[in-house]
Design an enzyme around this catalytic site. Structure first.
Site, short mmCIF file in Angstrom:
data_model
loop_
_atom_site.label_atom_id
_atom_site.label_comp_id
_atom_site.label_asym_id
_atom_site.label_seq_id
_atom_site.Cartn_x
_atom_site.Cartn_y
_atom_site.Cartn_z
CD GLU A 1 -74.11 16.91 -63.85
OE1 GLU A 1 -72.72 16.59 -63.99
OE2 GLU A 1 -74.15 18.20 -63.34
CB CYS B 1 -58.65 24.78 -59.35
SG CYS B 1 -57.20 23.74 -59.07
CB CYS C 1 -53.52 29.51 -56.48
SG CYS C 1 -52.68 28.45 -57.42
CB CYS D 1 -56.73 29.67 -53.86
SG CYS D 1 -57.14 27.86 -53.84
CB CYS E 1 -53.19 23.48 -52.58
SG CYS E 1 -52.85 22.75 -54.32
#
Length: 371
Positions: free
Chosen positions: A36, A193, A200, A207, A213
C-alpha cells in the site's frame, strides 16, 4: 444501495479484476502495508518490479526494523517520495517497540502509526483483518464522486467528509467480503472508471454501475471529479560536483526534510529559479561555485590547489511532480583526498554505491560516469 454497489463490484471483479499481482491475496498485514505504501504515487508497473525485491530483503517487520536506514533508502531509490521509506523504517521500529512486532488489528489504531493515513489504515484492516473499514485513495474518490454525482472541490474538507460517508455506506455487510471488495474497488478505479476514456464511454463492455451512476445519467463522466488547472511547473537550476579521488567520490547526506531527504547525493549549489526575463551573470569558475556549497568554509587554499582537473558535463534535466530541475555537472579529480569535512559528508568507494540511497538521476549519472 450500499449492498447493491458492493455485490455488483464483487461480481465484476471475478471477470475483470486484476489478477496475479505479487501483493494480492495476502492476509499478512506487513505484506499489505508495504504494498500500500509503495503503490502511493508510484505506477503499478514499477511496483511490480520493486515490491518482490523489497520483500526478499526485508521479509518481516522485524527485519525492516533492525535494518540500517541506508539499506532501506538504497532499495527505495528510484521510487520517489522518499519520506515514505523513512516512515516505513520508523513505523516498523514502533511496531516492534510498542506492539511486540504485531500489527494493530483496527484501522483506528493503525492510523496512529507513522506514515499511515486513514485510507492506508483502512486497506490494511480490510485485507488483513476483514474489518469493515473504507478506503479513499484517488481512484476511489473518482469512482464514488461519479456514482453519487459529487461535484465539489476534492480537496475541501466538506467534500472529503462526504466521500468518506459514501465510502462507508457502500461497504458490504459481510466482513468476509471485505478483502475481495476492497481489491475490486481499487481495480475498478484503476482500470475501468479511469480519469479519461472510462469504460462506460465505450460500447465494448458494460459498466456494472452504469444504470445507477449519477455522472453517467447527467452526461458528466468526463467532468466529475472537477479538474483543477495545473500551474506551469517552475524550473530550477543548480551545479552539482562529482569530486573524485582514485576510486572514491565525495557525497553529502541530505537533510531529512529536504527534497530527496535522507539520501546521499552530490554536493550542489543552492537551487535557483530560472527566470527568463532576468539575465544574471553567473560565476563559471569551479572555485567560485564551490564557495556556494557546503564546502565553502571547509576547504583551504591547499585543498583547492589539490584539484588536478575539472570537466564540465552535460546538463541533466529531472522532472518532479511540481517542479523541474536542471543540473550542471562538474567532474573534479583530486591529487589528494580532502579531509576535515563535516559530519554530513562522506568519501564513498564507487564499488559500494549500491549500498546507499541515491536520487535516481544522480545514480544514473554516476553509473554513466564510471563507464
Amino acid at each position: 444501495m450500499g449492498f447493491h454497489f458492493s455485490q455488483a463490484l464483487i461480481r465484476w471483479s471475478k471477470h475483470y479484476g486484476r489478477q496475479g499481482l505479487p501483493w494480492q491475496g495476502h492476509q499478512d498485514p506487513y505484506a499489505v502495508w508495504i504494498s500500500e505504501i509503495m503503490l502511493q504515487q508510484t505506477q503499478v508497473s514499477t511496483v511490480m518490479q520493486r515490491y518482490p525485491q523489497f520483500m526478499r530483503q526485508f521479509p518481516t517487520v522485524k527485519a525492516l526494523a533492525s535494518a540500517d536506514l541506508d539499506a532501506v533508502m538504497a532499495l527505495w531509490s528510484g521510487l520517489g517520495y522518499y519520506s515514505r521509506a523513512r516512515n516505513l523504517h520508523r513505523c516498523s521500529q514502533e511496531i516492534m517497540a510498542k506492539y511486540a512486532g504485531q500489527f494493530p488489528r483496527t484501522a483506528k489504531e493503525l492510523e496512529q502509526l507513522p506514515g499511515i493515513g486513514r485510507s492506508t489504515a483502512g486497506a490494511i484492516a480490510a485485507f488483513a483483518f476483514e474489518e469493515r473499514a473504507p478506503i479513499l485513495d484517488a481512484n476511489v474518490k473518482r469512482v464514488i464522486s461519479r456514482f453519487f454525482g459529487v461535484t465539489g472541490d476534492q480537496q475541501s474538507h466538506e467534500t472529503v467528509q462526504l466521500l468518506w460517508e459514501h465510502a462507508t455506506a457502500l461497504l458490504p455487510k459481510s466482513k468476509s467480503q471485505m478483502p475481495i471488495y476492497t481489491q475490486a474497488l481499487m481495480d475498478f478505479g484503476a482500470t475501468w472508471c479511469t480519469p479519461k476514456a472510462a469504460k462506460c464511454q465505450s460500447q465494448d463492455q458494460m459498466c456494472p454501475m452504469k444504470s445507477e451512476c449519477k455522472a453517467h445519467e447527467l452526461g458528466q463522466v468526463d467532468l466529475i471529479p472537477a479538474k483543477k488547472k495545473k500551474k506551469e511547473s517552475p524550473t530550477f537550476t543548480t551545479n552539482i560536483f562529482l569530486i573524485r579521488y582514485q576510486d572514491e567520490i565525495l557525497l553529502e547526506r541530505r537533510a531529512p526534510k529536504a527534497i530527496w531527504g535522507g539520501l546521499y547525493s552530490l554536493i550542489e549549489t543552492p537551487w535557483e529559479p530560472i527566470e527568463p526575463k532576468i539575465n544574471r551573470s553567473k560565476p563559471s569558475d569551479v572555485t567560485s561555485l564551490l564557495n556556494q556549497t557546503v564546502l565553502s568554509k571547509l576547504l583551504s587554499k591547499s585543498d583547492l590547489g589539490s584539484i588536478a582537473s575539472v570537466e564540465k558535463g552535460h546538463v541533466i534535466e529531472h522532472v518532479f511532480s511540481h517542479r523541474r530541475l536542471r543540473m550542471q555537472p562538474w567532474i573534479i579529480h583530486l591529487k589528494r583526498k580532502w579531509s576535515h569535512l563535516s559530519a554530513t559528508l562522506d568519501w564513498i568507494c564507487t564499488r559500494r554505491l549500491k549500498e546507499y540511497g541515491l536520487p535516481q538521476p544522480i545514480r544514473v549519472f554516476l553509473e554513466s560516469s564510471s563507464r
